[in-house]
Design an enzyme around this catalytic site. Structure first.
Site, short mmCIF file in Angstrom:
data_model
loop_
_atom_site.label_atom_id
_atom_site.label_comp_id
_atom_site.label_asym_id
_atom_site.label_seq_id
_atom_site.Cartn_x
_atom_site.Cartn_y
_atom_site.Cartn_z
CB SER A 16 -0.92 0.14 1.28
OG SER A 16 -2.01 -0.96 0.94
CG HIS A 59 -12.89 0.28 2.51
ND1 HIS A 59 -11.98 -0.60 1.85
CD2 HIS A 59 -12.02 0.80 3.64
CE1 HIS A 59 -10.91 -0.73 2.41
NE2 HIS A 59 -11.07 0.08 3.76
CB CYS A 72 -10.35 1.57 -0.52
SG CYS A 72 -11.52 0.49 -1.42
#
Length: 215
Positions: A16, A59, A72
């Site tokens: 991420s 989400h 996300c």
């Protein structure tokens, strides 16, 4: 045996942390509006394969700022397929991935670029599933912690890729101290508002997102 310096010799999928590169590319290429929302049910369908979001229950609706704050995966799968592999690969190079930072310690590794051109060089094909993986910093993309620190610094200073230093100053008997000044190793040219928006998204990570523990 010599010690293994993870900061410059360990190569890992950035995961991420790569999403900030995706954000910069999305905005600079005018591929997304800040208020555009993507629905996350907890997965993203690519052909007959479901790519999972880390948040299993999803989400729900997320926009640009919320997508990074809450990391996300579904948002980035969607945007990665919109952007396509060649553009993502180009931004990997722009931010200094796939090459050594030049840190003044021996044994630094360069990591591994992941994208259609890198695959082509190995005489292998590229598929939408590869783009989805790359969009969240997975697949064959590998970076050292030092490289990702340089990426973060480039976003903080709005575009300069600095050659990091391990030694700041040399002090030797009978000689004046010598400061070792860092040098720019490259430049990422993005519109000023792109840097502002990516920085705002990063602040959101620690203010109300997945990085709140370090706020």
């Amino acid at each position: 045996l010599p010690e293994f310096n993870r900061a410059i010799q360990g190569t890992y999928a950035p995961g991420s942390t790569f999403k900030v590169v995706m954000d910069a590319a999305l905005l600079q290429e005018n591929l997304v509006r800040l208020d555009e929302r993507v629905y996350c049910p907890g997965y993203f369908q690519v052909g007959n394969r479901a790519f999972k979001c880390w948040e299993k229950k999803g989400h729900r609706w997320v926009d640009f700022l919320a997508s990074l704050a809450h990391s996300c995966d579904t948002y980035y799968y969607s945007m990665g397929l919109r952007m396509k592999g060649p553009t993502i690969e180009r931004y990997e190079h722009l931010f200094g991935l796939g090459r050594k930072t030049g840190l003044d310690l021996p044994g630094e590794r360069s990591g591994n670029i992941f994208g259609p051109e890198a695959r082509k060089a190995r005489k292998r094909g590229w598929y939408d599933g590869d783009t989805a993986n790359l969009s969240i910093g997975q697949g064959e993309l590998l970076a050292t912690p030092a490289q990702m620190a340089v990426v973060a610094a480039a976003i903080a200073n709005k575009g300069t890729i600095w050659k990091p230093r391990f030694v700041k100053r040399l002090e030797r008997p009978g000689r004046p101290p010598e400061d070792l000044v860092s040098e720019p190793a490259g430049r990422v040219e993005l519109r000023p508002e792109v840097w502002d928006n990516v920085q705002e998204a990063m602040v959101g990570v620690v203010k109300g997102g997945t990085g709140q523990r370090v706020n």
